[in-house]
Design a protein around this motif. Structure first.
Motif, mmCIF file in Angstrom:
data_model
loop_
_atom_site.group_PDB
_atom_site.id
_atom_site.type_symbol
_atom_site.label_atom_id
_atom_site.label_comp_id
_atom_site.label_asym_id
_atom_site.label_seq_id
_atom_site.Cartn_x
_atom_site.Cartn_y
_atom_site.Cartn_z
ATOM 1 N N ARG A 1 0.908 -0.755 -0.135
ATOM 2 C CA ARG A 1 0.009 -0.161 -0.391
ATOM 3 C C ARG A 1 0.733 1.313 0.166
ATOM 4 N NH1 ARG A 1 -4.834 -0.111 4.518
ATOM 5 N NH2 ARG A 1 -4.777 1.761 3.410
ATOM 6 N N LEU A 2 1.631 1.224 0.860
ATOM 7 C CA LEU A 2 3.033 2.357 0.937
ATOM 8 C C LEU A 2 3.895 2.912 -0.284
ATOM 9 C CD1 LEU A 2 3.957 4.409 2.498
ATOM 10 C CD2 LEU A 2 5.579 2.898 3.645
ATOM 11 N N ALA A 3 4.196 1.873 -0.951
ATOM 12 C CA ALA A 3 4.541 1.534 -2.408
ATOM 13 C C ALA A 3 3.888 2.154 -3.906
ATOM 14 C CB ALA A 3 4.753 0.046 -2.557
ATOM 15 N N LEU A 4 1.944 1.917 -3.327
ATOM 16 C CA LEU A 4 1.711 1.732 -4.204
ATOM 17 C C LEU A 4 1.207 3.798 -3.972
ATOM 18 C CD1 LEU A 4 -0.862 -0.664 -5.012
ATOM 19 C CD2 LEU A 4 1.326 -0.048 -6.519
ATOM 20 N N GLY A 5 1.368 4.108 -3.035
ATOM 21 C CA GLY A 5 0.869 5.438 -2.335
ATOM 22 C C GLY A 5 2.101 6.373 -2.827
ATOM 23 N N THR A 6 3.278 5.555 -2.893
ATOM 24 C CA THR A 6 4.333 6.932 -3.380
ATOM 25 C C THR A 6 4.178 6.536 -4.423
ATOM 26 O OG1 THR A 6 4.977 5.711 -1.005
ATOM 27 C CG2 THR A 6 6.926 6.528 -2.543
ATOM 28 N N ALA A 7 4.786 5.396 -4.892
ATOM 29 C CA ALA A 7 4.168 5.391 -6.631
ATOM 30 C C ALA A 7 3.497 6.363 -7.460
ATOM 31 C CB ALA A 7 4.642 4.192 -6.818
ATOM 32 N N GLY A 8 2.004 6.233 -6.970
ATOM 33 C CA GLY A 8 0.947 7.343 -7.219
ATOM 34 C C GLY A 8 1.444 8.898 -7.097
ATOM 35 N N GLY A 9 2.250 8.663 -5.820
ATOM 36 C CA GLY A 9 2.754 10.523 -5.115
ATOM 37 C C GLY A 9 3.093 10.799 -6.524
ATOM 38 N N ILE A 10 4.098 9.854 -6.304
ATOM 39 C CA ILE A 10 5.144 10.582 -7.283
ATOM 40 C C ILE A 10 4.786 11.151 -9.164
ATOM 41 C CG2 ILE A 10 7.493 9.957 -8.637
ATOM 42 C CD1 ILE A 10 8.430 8.721 -6.086
ATOM 43 N N LEU A 11 4.219 10.021 -9.425
ATOM 44 C CA LEU A 11 3.013 10.647 -10.387
ATOM 45 C C LEU A 11 2.205 11.192 -10.986
ATOM 46 C CD1 LEU A 11 2.995 6.869 -11.877
ATOM 47 C CD2 LEU A 11 4.688 7.993 -12.682
ATOM 48 N N GLY A 12 1.512 11.575 -9.703
ATOM 49 C CA GLY A 12 0.864 13.061 -9.694
ATOM 50 C C GLY A 12 1.483 13.822 -9.453
ATOM 51 N N ALA A 13 1.884 13.829 -8.365
ATOM 52 C CA ALA A 13 3.381 14.757 -8.702
ATOM 53 C C ALA A 13 3.960 15.311 -9.524
ATOM 54 C CB ALA A 13 4.875 15.223 -7.143
ATOM 55 N N LEU A 14 4.672 14.082 -10.399
ATOM 56 C CA LEU A 14 4.968 14.533 -12.076
ATOM 57 C C LEU A 14 3.860 15.726 -12.752
ATOM 58 C CD1 LEU A 14 7.408 11.774 -12.389
ATOM 59 C CD2 LEU A 14 8.607 13.856 -12.099
ATOM 60 N N LEU A 15 2.456 14.816 -12.697
ATOM 61 C CA LEU A 15 1.267 15.146 -13.717
ATOM 62 C C LEU A 15 1.273 17.083 -13.119
ATOM 63 C CD1 LEU A 15 -0.273 14.742 -16.254
ATOM 64 C CD2 LEU A 15 -1.730 13.530 -14.270
#
Length: 841
Positions: free
Chosen positions: A424-438
């Motif tokens: 959950r934390l890994a997916l959340g971190t990945a989603g946060g990074i991708l969301g921040a980049l977007l």
């Protein structure tokens, strides 16, 4: 491929010019992940190698509320060469002074003559433990230096535990098994089991743990012994640990924080990926004429792609090698400092697994961020050879490359999720990074559009420096996208850490005075409860008193099956839990499902279970659980699910049984007292004076320990965010260096049109400040969203925007872009216009 290889080899003869930023970004990101992984591997190796010393034996059998019975001791003596018996509990150190007794919370360990089986207890002054604890006029004791200093004790002073006096013989410097004990609320005091016999602290129902450390024969099969002991004593509340995982709490913490820091490192690698992409794009833009010439001579697009892919691939291998070397060496260099900060053995060495993981992350990141600009070389036309004609490069490469890049991104996220072990934390971190980049990419486009519009606004006419700065930010070849992406992501990670840290501090400071009790009182014997209540309820400074019976038990079965088979590794069935009983129903709003039993209920045992934990495990009304208390199995049917809150530091039990289920079981009571801070000392003095066995835990002190641990976590995360920010600054330097050629031409044109040096320099400074301001502002938004998500969704707490750190982020963004921009402004300022313009003819 032969032609592509020859072209690549000849191109590389020119050296690494244009790829220094590429190598720096890739190496730094890989080094951060490799270093974190290497330290984690070193800790794990140390825990594994020294498992027996950390545990205090090859294996440990432990029990709550009781010592081992004759059958259990016989079994231990049969399988072990030596057995050491210890007991662990909390109590109050009492020192009689002229102005009155002084008290301090301590974690007491009572030991026998065989302790420690492995390792040595380190004392100051240096003397054997047996000599320090020996009985003379009274039993001896050793105490943690922190508690000695806190209570102003000297060697030779006398203090009490319960009703027994002890003489302080030495300061406790180190315990060989100190890391296996887990979280303790007070500093350690060690005495003998014989010395505790007259203290009154181990009465029936008192909360204590007994541990039996076993020195096993060489080659003993730990797995088989574990299975045998659990099967033989499954219904007695036995807990088994062995040297394969001597400190499971430490091991779990290291795994979690290590995985989290690797995820933070991936954010830094993503920032580095932006720099990698920018470096490749800038390098290829400088090779437009070369590529166009090759096209003119008949080279196919795939040949050109292969030639530059080989170049980038070779340089990627170099960057990975540099990063892995740095990541392997740094932990070795800082080994003494790291070891001094951690109370556990660490085996520093070069570990292949974390290096391979870092290399895999680095290679995938390099592929994701370089394939896009490389694929666009296929679209460059031969017409680009003529003067400054646009090469006809499409904004997007062919669909096959888009799909491949997306697939690699999914693969990277999947690997990070699998390798981290915290999905959950890994997916959340990945989603946060991708969301921040977007978010940052969209913000960069919006900033460029706004800058173009403002540069043409009538209100800015006559402000040449500002208009040229806005035009440069919004015009073709702008550095805005690279700056906002690279600096913005680094600042966003730092902003999120700052918001989380400030909100945690604020939550503790805000909630403690109004919600949390002043004291937890434990080990209140049944005959002491009424005198205790008479003292605290009659005090006008006390606003509230809560009490509850207290036992501890292990949930062994759910619906007739092993609890672990049903609930997995849920924390409720991991070890023993607090259990209470009640006759009176709680307020109706607390009962989520089912119904409470009548006050005079005398039927089969019933239980009320915490609603949230029941949902997580999958329990419902009518299910049965079996709880082992003091070696006795009690099967009870779930009659109600109730809302239990653990957030206010008050009394909360996952398991509440009907009173008849625990009839006759020896137990004590716990109490929480809510009082004005000025009255706390008097309450403690009177309660402990009347009943020395009662232990008082000051909630503010306990929360201070939690806050300290959270600050340490925030500091560790800040280091990871700092590495991300450093990578972003390197990308900024790369963007500024790549744009230097354009600024040389721009400065030449402006000088020709009559602009002064001061006006040109002001324009350069303004554009840098504007991009830094934009990156900082977007980073604050992304960091605030990240902080809100962690506080509300992960920690289930309130969130409040903290403006001070946000302002620091904006100032930092402006300064970073100013420094990098102005560092590459001097050569354009010094260039002569005639020479520059003549070269562009």
């Amino acid at each position: 491929m032969n032609v592509a290889w020859r072209i690549a080899r000849r191109e590389l003869r020119g050296g690494l010019k244009g790829f220094r930023i590429f190598l720096a970004c890739l190496a730094l990101g890989v080094a951060a992940i490799a270093a974190v992984g290497s330290v984690r591997a070193a800790i794990e190796a140390g825990l594994s190698r020294e498992g027996a010393a950390i545990l205090g034996g090859d294996a440990e059998m432990s029990f709550t509320y009781r010592f081992a019975d004759e059958a259990e001791r016989t079994y231990m003596d049969a399988i072990a060469l030596r057995v050491s018996e210890t007991v662990d509990f909390r109590s109050m150190v009492v020192i009689d002074r002229a102005e009155g007794p002084e008290r301090g919370l301590t974690q007491v360990r009572g030991v026998d003559d065989a302790y420690p089986l492995y390792g040595t207890v380190v004392l100051d002054p240096d003397l054997p433990l047996a000599e320090a604890l020996a009985m003379t006029d009274r039993p001896g004791a050793v105490m943690d230096r922190l508690l000695i200093d806190r209570m102003a004790l000297e060697i030779g002073d006398v203090f009490r535990l319960g009703t027994q006096e002890f003489e302080l013989r030495a300061a406790l410097v180190g315990e060989p098994d100190g890391a296996s004990g887990g979280f303790g609320l007070g500093p350690r005091t060690i005495v003998t089991l014989a010395g505790l016999e007259g203290s009154g602290l181990l009465a029936p129902g008192t909360l204590y743990d007994s541990q039996y450390r076993l020195a096993l024969p060489p080659g003993a099969d730990l797995a088989a012994l574990s299975a045998e002991a659990r099967a033989r004593f499954e219904d007695t509340g036995l807990r088994w640990r062995d040297s394969r995982n001597g400190a499971p709490g430490v091991q779990g913490f290291v795994d979690r924080i290590g995985a989290f820091l690797v995820l933070v490192g991936l954010a830094g690698l993503a920032v580095g990926g932006v720099g990698v992409s920018s470096a490749v794009r800038a390098y290829l833009e400088g090779k437009v004429e070369t590529i166009a010439t090759l096209k003119t001579l008949g080279a196919e697009g795939r040949t050109i792609f292969a030639a530059y892919f080989i170049q980038v691939g070779l340089l990627t291998l170099l960057g990975l090698a540099l990063g892995l070397a740095l990541g392997a060496v740094l932990p070795l260099v800082f080994a003494p400092i790291i070891a001094a900060q951690l109370p556990i053995p660490i085996a520093f060495a070069v570990y292949p697994a974390p290096l391979a993981e870092a290399a895999l992350y680095g290679a995938l990141t390099a592929l994701i961020f370089t394939l896009w600009p490389l694929a666009r070389t296929e679209q460059l036309r031969a017409a680009a050879l003529y003067r400054d004609a646009a090469g006809g490069v499409r904004a997007w490469p062919r669909p096959i490359w888009v799909v491949l890049v997306a697939g690699l991104a999914v693969l990277l996220v999947g690997l990070a999720t699998w390798l981290s072990g915290i999905e959950r934390l890994a997916l959340g971190t990945a989603g946060g990074i991708l969301g921040a980049l977007l978010l940052l990419a969209l913000a960069a486009r919006g900033i460029r559009a706004l800058a173009r519009r403002l540069s043409r606004a009538r209100s800015f006419r006559g402000r040449t420096a500002l208009r040229t700065a806005l035009g440069a930010v919004g015009g073709p070849g702008s550095e805005a996208t690279s700056v906002v992406l690279s600096l913005g992501l680094g600042l966003a990670v730092l902003a999120a850490v700052g918001q989380i840290d400030s909100n945690l501090r604020a939550a503790i400071q805000r909630d403690l005075p109004t919600v949390a009790p002043s004291y937890f009182f434990v080990d209140i014997q049944p005959d002491q409860l009424q005198p205790f209540l008479d003292r605290v309820t009659g005090d006008p400074a006390v606003s509230r008193v809560d009490t509850a019976p207290m036992l501890r038990g292990v949930i062994t079965q759910i619906n007739g099956q092993r609890a672990q088979d049903v609930a997995g590794d849920h924390w409720v069935i991991r070890g023993d839990r607090g259990v209470t009983y009640a006759t009176t129903a709680p307020p109706p709003e607390e009962i989520v499902a089912g119904a409470w039993w009548p006050d005079d209920y005398a039927g089969p045992p019933l239980v009320a279970f915490a609603a949230e934990e029941a949902l997580e495990i999958g329990l419902t009304i009518g299910d049965t659980i079996t709880v082992n208390i003091l070696g006795r199995d009690i099967e009870a049917e779930i009659a109600a699910l109730r809302e239990v809150s653990f957030e206010n530091a008050g009394i909360g039990f996952v398991v509440t049984m009907s009173q008849n289920a625990l009839a006759g079981a020896p137990h004590t009571h716990i109490a929480t007292v809510y009082a004005e801070e000025a009255a706390e000392a008097a309450i403690l003095r009177d309660v402990a004076g009347n009943a020395p066995n009662i232990t008082a835990i000051r909630v503010r002190d306990a929360l201070d320990q939690v806050a300290s641990a959270l600050r340490s976590l925030a500091a560790a995360t800040s280091y990871g965010a700092g590495a991300t920010l450093l990578t972003g600054f390197i990308v900024l330097i790369g963007a500024a260096a790549a744009g230097e050629r354009g600024r040389v031409f721009e400065a030449a044109v402006m000088k020709t049109l009559g602009a002064s040096r001061a006006s040109i320099l002001t324009s350069f400074a303004l554009r840098a400040a504007l991009m830094g301001l934009a990156a900082g502002a977007v980073a604050i938004l992304a960091g605030a969203l990240g902080g809100w998500a962690v506080m509300t969704l992960v920690m289930e707490s309130s969130y409040r925007f903290e403006p001070v750190s946000a302002l620091a982020i904006i100032i930092g963004g402006i300064l970073a872009t100013l420094l990098s921009g102005l560092a590459y402004a001097w050569r354009p300022m010094a260039a002569r216009p005639a020479r520059v313009l003549r070269a562009r003819d």
